[in-house]
Design a protein around this motif. Sequence first.
Motif, PDB file in Angstrom:
ATOM      1  N   THR A 127     -14.114  71.196  51.646  1.00  0.00           N
ATOM      2  CA  THR A 127     -15.008  72.224  52.171  1.00  0.00           C
ATOM      3  C   THR A 127     -16.089  71.635  53.068  1.00  0.00           C
ATOM      4  O   THR A 127     -16.475  70.464  52.900  1.00  0.00           O
ATOM      5  N   ASP A 128     -16.607  72.460  53.974  1.00  0.00           N
ATOM      6  CA  ASP A 128     -17.713  72.018  54.826  1.00  0.00           C
ATOM      7  C   ASP A 128     -19.010  71.866  54.031  1.00  0.00           C
ATOM      8  O   ASP A 128     -19.968  71.233  54.497  1.00  0.00           O
ATOM      9  N   GLU A 129     -19.069  72.406  52.822  1.00  0.00           N
ATOM     10  CA  GLU A 129     -20.302  72.370  52.046  1.00  0.00           C
ATOM     11  C   GLU A 129     -20.703  70.957  51.622  1.00  0.00           C
ATOM     12  O   GLU A 129     -21.850  70.731  51.208  1.00  0.00           O
ATOM     13  N   VAL A 130     -19.787  69.988  51.730  1.00  0.00           N
ATOM     14  CA  VAL A 130     -20.116  68.614  51.356  1.00  0.00           C
ATOM     15  C   VAL A 130     -21.170  68.004  52.278  1.00  0.00           C
ATOM     16  O   VAL A 130     -21.799  67.001  51.927  1.00  0.00           O
ATOM     17  N   ASP A 146     -23.943  65.054  52.473  1.00  0.00           N
ATOM     18  CA  ASP A 146     -25.284  65.311  51.959  1.00  0.00           C
ATOM     19  C   ASP A 146     -25.298  66.657  51.216  1.00  0.00           C
ATOM     20  O   ASP A 146     -26.007  67.590  51.603  1.00  0.00           O
ATOM     21  N   PRO A 147     -24.524  66.778  50.139  1.00  0.00           N
ATOM     22  CA  PRO A 147     -24.357  68.075  49.474  1.00  0.00           C
ATOM     23  C   PRO A 147     -25.636  68.564  48.811  1.00  0.00           C
ATOM     24  O   PRO A 147     -26.434  67.774  48.321  1.00  0.00           O
ATOM     25  N   SER A 148     -25.780  69.904  48.779  1.00  0.00           N
ATOM     26  CA  SER A 148     -26.977  70.517  48.194  1.00  0.00           C
ATOM     27  C   SER A 148     -26.740  71.069  46.797  1.00  0.00           C
ATOM     28  O   SER A 148     -27.642  71.017  45.956  1.00  0.00           O
ATOM     29  N   SER A 149     -25.569  71.632  46.537  1.00  0.00           N
ATOM     30  CA  SER A 149     -25.296  72.273  45.252  1.00  0.00           C
ATOM     31  C   SER A 149     -24.445  71.371  44.367  1.00  0.00           C
ATOM     32  O   SER A 149     -23.750  70.473  44.854  1.00  0.00           O
ATOM     33  N   PRO A 150     -24.476  71.606  43.041  1.00  0.00           N
ATOM     34  CA  PRO A 150     -23.574  70.848  42.164  1.00  0.00           C
ATOM     35  C   PRO A 150     -22.111  71.012  42.564  1.00  0.00           C
ATOM     36  O   PRO A 150     -21.332  70.055  42.478  1.00  0.00           O
ATOM     37  N   TYR A 151     -21.708  72.235  42.995  1.00  0.00           N
ATOM     38  CA  TYR A 151     -20.336  72.418  43.469  1.00  0.00           C
ATOM     39  C   TYR A 151     -20.035  71.492  44.629  1.00  0.00           C
ATOM     40  O   TYR A 151     -19.033  70.759  44.627  1.00  0.00           O
ATOM     41  N   ALA A 152     -20.891  71.512  45.660  1.00  0.00           N
ATOM     42  CA  ALA A 152     -20.646  70.693  46.840  1.00  0.00           C
ATOM     43  C   ALA A 152     -20.651  69.204  46.498  1.00  0.00           C
ATOM     44  O   ALA A 152     -19.862  68.424  47.043  1.00  0.00           O
ATOM     45  N   ALA A 153     -21.537  68.814  45.586  1.00  0.00           N
ATOM     46  CA  ALA A 153     -21.584  67.410  45.176  1.00  0.00           C
ATOM     47  C   ALA A 153     -20.296  66.995  44.484  1.00  0.00           C
ATOM     48  O   ALA A 153     -19.781  65.881  44.689  1.00  0.00           O
ATOM     49  N   SER A 154     -19.739  67.887  43.665  1.00  0.00           N
ATOM     50  CA  SER A 154     -18.489  67.554  42.970  1.00  0.00           C
ATOM     51  C   SER A 154     -17.329  67.440  43.957  1.00  0.00           C
ATOM     52  O   SER A 154     -16.437  66.606  43.786  1.00  0.00           O
ATOM     53  N   LYS A 155     -17.324  68.277  45.004  1.00  0.00           N
ATOM     54  CA  LYS A 155     -16.269  68.169  46.027  1.00  0.00           C
ATOM     55  C   LYS A 155     -16.460  66.905  46.865  1.00  0.00           C
ATOM     56  O   LYS A 155     -15.470  66.247  47.226  1.00  0.00           O
ATOM     57  N   ALA A 156     -17.692  66.571  47.194  1.00  0.00           N
ATOM     58  CA  ALA A 156     -17.941  65.339  47.943  1.00  0.00           C
ATOM     59  C   ALA A 156     -17.458  64.126  47.143  1.00  0.00           C
ATOM     60  O   ALA A 156     -16.821  63.204  47.692  1.00  0.00           O
ATOM     61  N   ALA A 157     -17.746  64.136  45.845  1.00  0.00           N
ATOM     62  CA  ALA A 157     -17.302  63.029  44.988  1.00  0.00           C
ATOM     63  C   ALA A 157     -15.786  62.934  44.956  1.00  0.00           C
ATOM     64  O   ALA A 157     -15.211  61.828  45.025  1.00  0.00           O
ATOM     65  N   SER A 179     -14.240  75.619  56.896  1.00  0.00           N
ATOM     66  CA  SER A 179     -15.373  76.529  56.791  1.00  0.00           C
ATOM     67  C   SER A 179     -15.020  77.663  55.837  1.00  0.00           C
ATOM     68  O   SER A 179     -13.956  77.660  55.213  1.00  0.00           O
ATOM     69  N   ASN A 180     -15.898  78.651  55.703  1.00  0.00           N
ATOM     70  CA  ASN A 180     -15.695  79.731  54.737  1.00  0.00           C
ATOM     71  C   ASN A 180     -14.405  80.502  55.000  1.00  0.00           C
ATOM     72  O   ASN A 180     -14.212  81.034  56.087  1.00  0.00           O
ATOM     73  N   ASN A 181     -13.549  80.568  53.989  1.00  0.00           N
ATOM     74  CA  ASN A 181     -12.288  81.307  54.098  1.00  0.00           C
ATOM     75  C   ASN A 181     -12.475  82.759  53.683  1.00  0.00           C
ATOM     76  O   ASN A 181     -13.321  83.084  52.845  1.00  0.00           O
ATOM     77  N   TYR A 182     -11.645  83.626  54.249  1.00  0.00           N
ATOM     78  CA  TYR A 182     -11.592  85.025  53.821  1.00  0.00           C
ATOM     79  C   TYR A 182     -10.166  85.502  54.012  1.00  0.00           C
ATOM     80  O   TYR A 182      -9.359  84.866  54.707  1.00  0.00           O
TER      81      TYR A 182
END
Length: 332
Positions: A127-130, A146-157, A179-182
Amino acid sequence: MRILVTGGAGFIGSHYVRTLLSGDDPEHVSVRVTVLDKLTYCGNPANLAPVADDPRLTFVRGDICDAGLVDALMPGHDTVLHFAAESHVDRSIGSDVPFVRTNVLGTRVLLDAVLRHRVRRFVQVSTDEVYGSIAKGSWTEQTRLDPSSPYAASKAASDLLALSYHRTHGLDVVVTRSSNNYGPYQFPEKLIPLFVTRLLEGGRVPLYGDGANVRDWLHVDDNCRAIDVVARHGRPGEVYHVGGGTELANRDLTARLLAACGAGWESVDHVTDRKGHDLRYSLDCTKIAEEFGFRPAIPFEEGLAETAAWYERNRDWWRPLLGRAAPPAVPR
């Protein structure tokens, strides 16, 4: 070719499987697909109903953290496409434990089995959220995470762990960050299906803060086409961005959803912004365009209208899921 798809009963994973098995691509005619899915609150066997009777599909209910199960399933597969993840930011703020367990430890279990059984390729779907937030311009694949949320941090890891197996062990790993899927079959706690399903029922929708947060919207079909291209032709050890090319502030997206559902702004509750809410995401997708000629094919206005119409036609699919969705945001 035999492909193992983790999270194949989820939103993006199931779209990939349906596309793979119902398309007419000659490269897919002989493919065999194993779906491994734990069927958590957002995993839904109904997402695979259109291809459930295809003899090329094998469904296994199980956890990617179950090392014994993963080790038993892995032999004979040529490629692993790793979609399985805890992915809802709001839930990660409430508790990050399942995010670390599934997204980090589960990815490690898969990588270990892929290495041990000499699977040809591992595709990490991310995801781009990382990257966190960007005020102007766009991230390239070389941008520092540079992730902001715990979710993004877990994906970056999990991304970094997958790439480390390439650098340390020579494993053929490729990463996609979208980016955001729909699109259809998206669990109704994410923004677009949440708003559409509530508005179709005459309900109210929550808009975080002032609605200024900007996201780039990508139809799930375009993302799955890109993932397939990277799975087949991506260079080992590389990251590829997949964007939709439609950046919208959440208030502008809300206006479009209201119009699509025949509702007005009186149906909107302005709610307290969530913690660590990134202001803007933007991916530079030059790399995938130049290497493979890939560009999104579904215009946002067309895709959004078709998505809203799908939810209107398929109330029997989403109504039973509403009780599983995250609690609604609190009005300010």
